[in-house]
Enzyme design. Structure first.
Site, PDB file in Angstrom:
ATOM      1  N   ASN A   4      -8.139   8.281  13.036  1.00  7.70           N
ATOM      2  CA  ASN A   4      -8.413   8.673  11.655  1.00  7.70           C
ATOM      3  C   ASN A   4      -7.242   9.463  11.054  1.00  7.70           C
ATOM      4  OD1 ASN A   4     -11.561   8.099  11.361  1.00  7.70           O
ATOM      5  ND2 ASN A   4     -11.163   8.893  13.407  1.00  7.70           N
ATOM      6  N   GLY A  49       0.829  -1.199   0.000  1.00  8.35           N
ATOM      7  CA  GLY A  49       0.000   0.000   0.000  1.00  8.35           C
ATOM      8  C   GLY A  49       0.861   1.246   0.000  1.00  8.35           C
ATOM      9  N   GLY A  50       2.036   1.149  -0.623  1.00  5.59           N
ATOM     10  CA  GLY A  50       3.061   2.178  -0.498  1.00  5.59           C
ATOM     11  C   GLY A  50       2.802   3.454  -1.248  1.00  5.59           C
ATOM     12  N   GLY A 110      -0.259   4.942  -1.163  1.00  7.32           N
ATOM     13  CA  GLY A 110      -1.420   5.553  -0.533  1.00  7.32           C
ATOM     14  C   GLY A 110      -1.031   6.667   0.415  1.00  7.32           C
ATOM     15  N   TYR A 170     -15.079  -5.047   7.496  1.00  9.82           N
ATOM     16  CA  TYR A 170     -13.723  -4.501   7.557  1.00  9.82           C
ATOM     17  C   TYR A 170     -13.143  -4.662   8.956  1.00  9.82           C
ATOM     18  CZ  TYR A 170     -10.020  -0.940   7.429  1.00  9.82           C
ATOM     19  OH  TYR A 170      -8.816  -0.271   7.513  1.00  9.82           O
TER      20      TYR A 170
END
Length: 318
Positions: free
Chosen positions: A168, A11-12, A14, A139
Site C-alpha cells: 500500500n 498516470g504521471g 498521481g 481490479y
C-alpha cells in the site's frame, strides 16, 4: 556516451508519478527526458488515443502507472467497471509499447492481486495460485493479466516488459476523495475535516484490526527508477517494506491523530466491512538485490504526508 532515453510515465500526475518526478528532477539525470502524462493527455482506454500519445512522445522506456483505482467500498460496488477499464488500459499501453519499439516497460500492480486463501508471507511465485479477495476481484484480475501479457510479449517478441507489486502506497499528491481514496489519504482527509469543524470524536470504519504494509511514495519512486534501469527479469518483483513494519489500521489512525496533534476520541464502527484481514508480502527478492535499502520510518512518512495535506488541501485531489 550513454544513449539518450525518453521515459514516458503514464498516470504521471498521481501519487507515484509525482514522487518520481520530484526524484528525477532533484537528481538532474543526464541523457534522460522524462515525460509525465495524465488522463488529460489521452484516454488510455482508447487504442487510437494511446497510439497517438506514443507517436507524439516516442518513448524508449515506459513506467506504466495509469489505472482506474479506488478504495474498498468503491471496488466492492463497481467490480465490472474496474475490470473492463483496467483491461483496456493495460492492453493498449503494452500494444503501443510493442508497436513503437519501446525497450522496457515497468507496469505497476498491487498486492491485492494475490489469492485470498493463501499462506503468508506471499511472494512473487504465488500471484496466480487462487482467486483474489471477492471485494475487488475486478481490479485484481485485470492487474494479474499484466503479468500474463508481459510473459506472452516476451515469449513471442522478446519484449522487456516487467512489473512491480508495491504494498500500500501513500504520500503527498495522494487521492483524498472519501469514496475512492485508499485508507491513509482517506483518514488524513477525514481527520482534517473533523478538526476544521471542531469535532471531538473521530470514527474509523471497521474494527481497526486488519494488518497492512505501507510504503512511502518517495521510497517507491527510488525503487521504480532502479527497476527501470537495473532489474532485468520479466517476472514481477514485490516492492514492500519489511514484514516487521506491518501495522494495524488502528495504528495507522493513531499515527495520523498524532501527526495532527488531535486530542479527540477515536471510535471504530464495527458494523462496516474490514476487507481482507492481511496480505503480508515478502520483500526477500528485493532484499537480495538491495540488501541495504533504507525505508523512511512510518511515523516520519505519515507526519510528512499530513503536513503536505495541511498545506495543500485546497488544491489536493479531494
Amino acid at each position: 556516451m550513454d544513449e539518450s532515453k525518453t521515459i514516458l510515465v503514464t498516470g504521471g500526475t498521481g501519487l507515484v508519478g509525482e514522487a518520481i518526478k520530484q526524484l528525477v528532477t532533484s537528481q538532474k539525470r543526464t541523457n534522460e527526458k522524462w515525460v509525465f502524462v495524465s488522463s488529460k493527455d489521452a484516454n488510455l482506454c482508447d487504442l487510437d488515443q494511446t497510439r497517438e500519445l506514443f507517436k507524439k512522445h516516442k518513448p524508449t522506456h515506459v513506467i506504466h502507472l495509469a489505472a482506474k483505482v479506488g478504495g474498498l467500498f468503491d471496488n466492492m460496488s463497481n467490480n465490472l467497471d474496474f475490470l473492463k477499464d483496467n483491461l483496456h488500459i493495460n492492453d493498449n499501453v503494452l500494444q503501443a509499447s510493442y508497436e513503437n519499439g519501446v525497450k522496457k516497460v515497468v507496469s505497476c500492480l498491487s498486492t491485492c492481486i494475490f489469492p485470498d486463501k493463501t499462506s503468508y508471507p506471499i511472494d512473487e511465485t504465488m500471484v496466480h495460485n487462487g482467486p483474489p479477495h471477492n471485494s475487488n476481484f475486478g481490479y485484481s484480475h485485470a492487474k494479474r493479466m499484466v503479468d500474463v501479457m508481459n510473459k506472452a510479449y516476451h515469449e513471442k517478441y522478446g519484449c522487456q516488459f516487467t512489473s512491480v507489486i508495491p504494498c500500500n502506497v501513500f504520500g503527498p499528491h495522494d487521492n483524498y476523495n472519501l469514496k475512492s481514496g485508499h485508507v491513509i489519504p482517506a483518514l488524513i482527509r477525514k481527520f482534517f475535516d473533523v478538526i476544521q469543524t471542531g469535532g471531538t470524536q473521530f470514527t474509523v470504519y471497521g474494527s481497526g484490526k486488519p494488518l497492512r504494509q505501507f510504503i512511502y511514495s518517495k521510497d517507491l519512486a527510488k525503487l521504480f527508477v532502479w527497476v527501470l534501469f537495473e532489474y532485468n527479469e520479466i517476472e514481477p518483483i514485490i516492492l514492500a517494506v519489511d514484514e516487521s513494519d506491518e501495522v494495524t489500521i488502528k495504528q495507522v489512525a493513531e499515527e495520523i491523530l498524532k501527526a495532527y496533534n488531535y486530542k479527540g476520541e477515536l471510535i471504530f464502527d464495527t458494523s462496516k466491512a474490514d476487507g481482507q484481514y492481511k496480505k503480508t508480502a515478502s520483500n526477500s527478492k528485493l532484499r537480495k538485490y538491495l540488501p541495504d535499502f533504507e525505508f523512511t520510518s512510518f511515523d516520519s512518512a505519515v507526519k510528512d504526508s499530513v503536513e503536505w495535506y495541511q498545506k495543500n488541501h485546497a488544491t489536493a485531489r479531494n
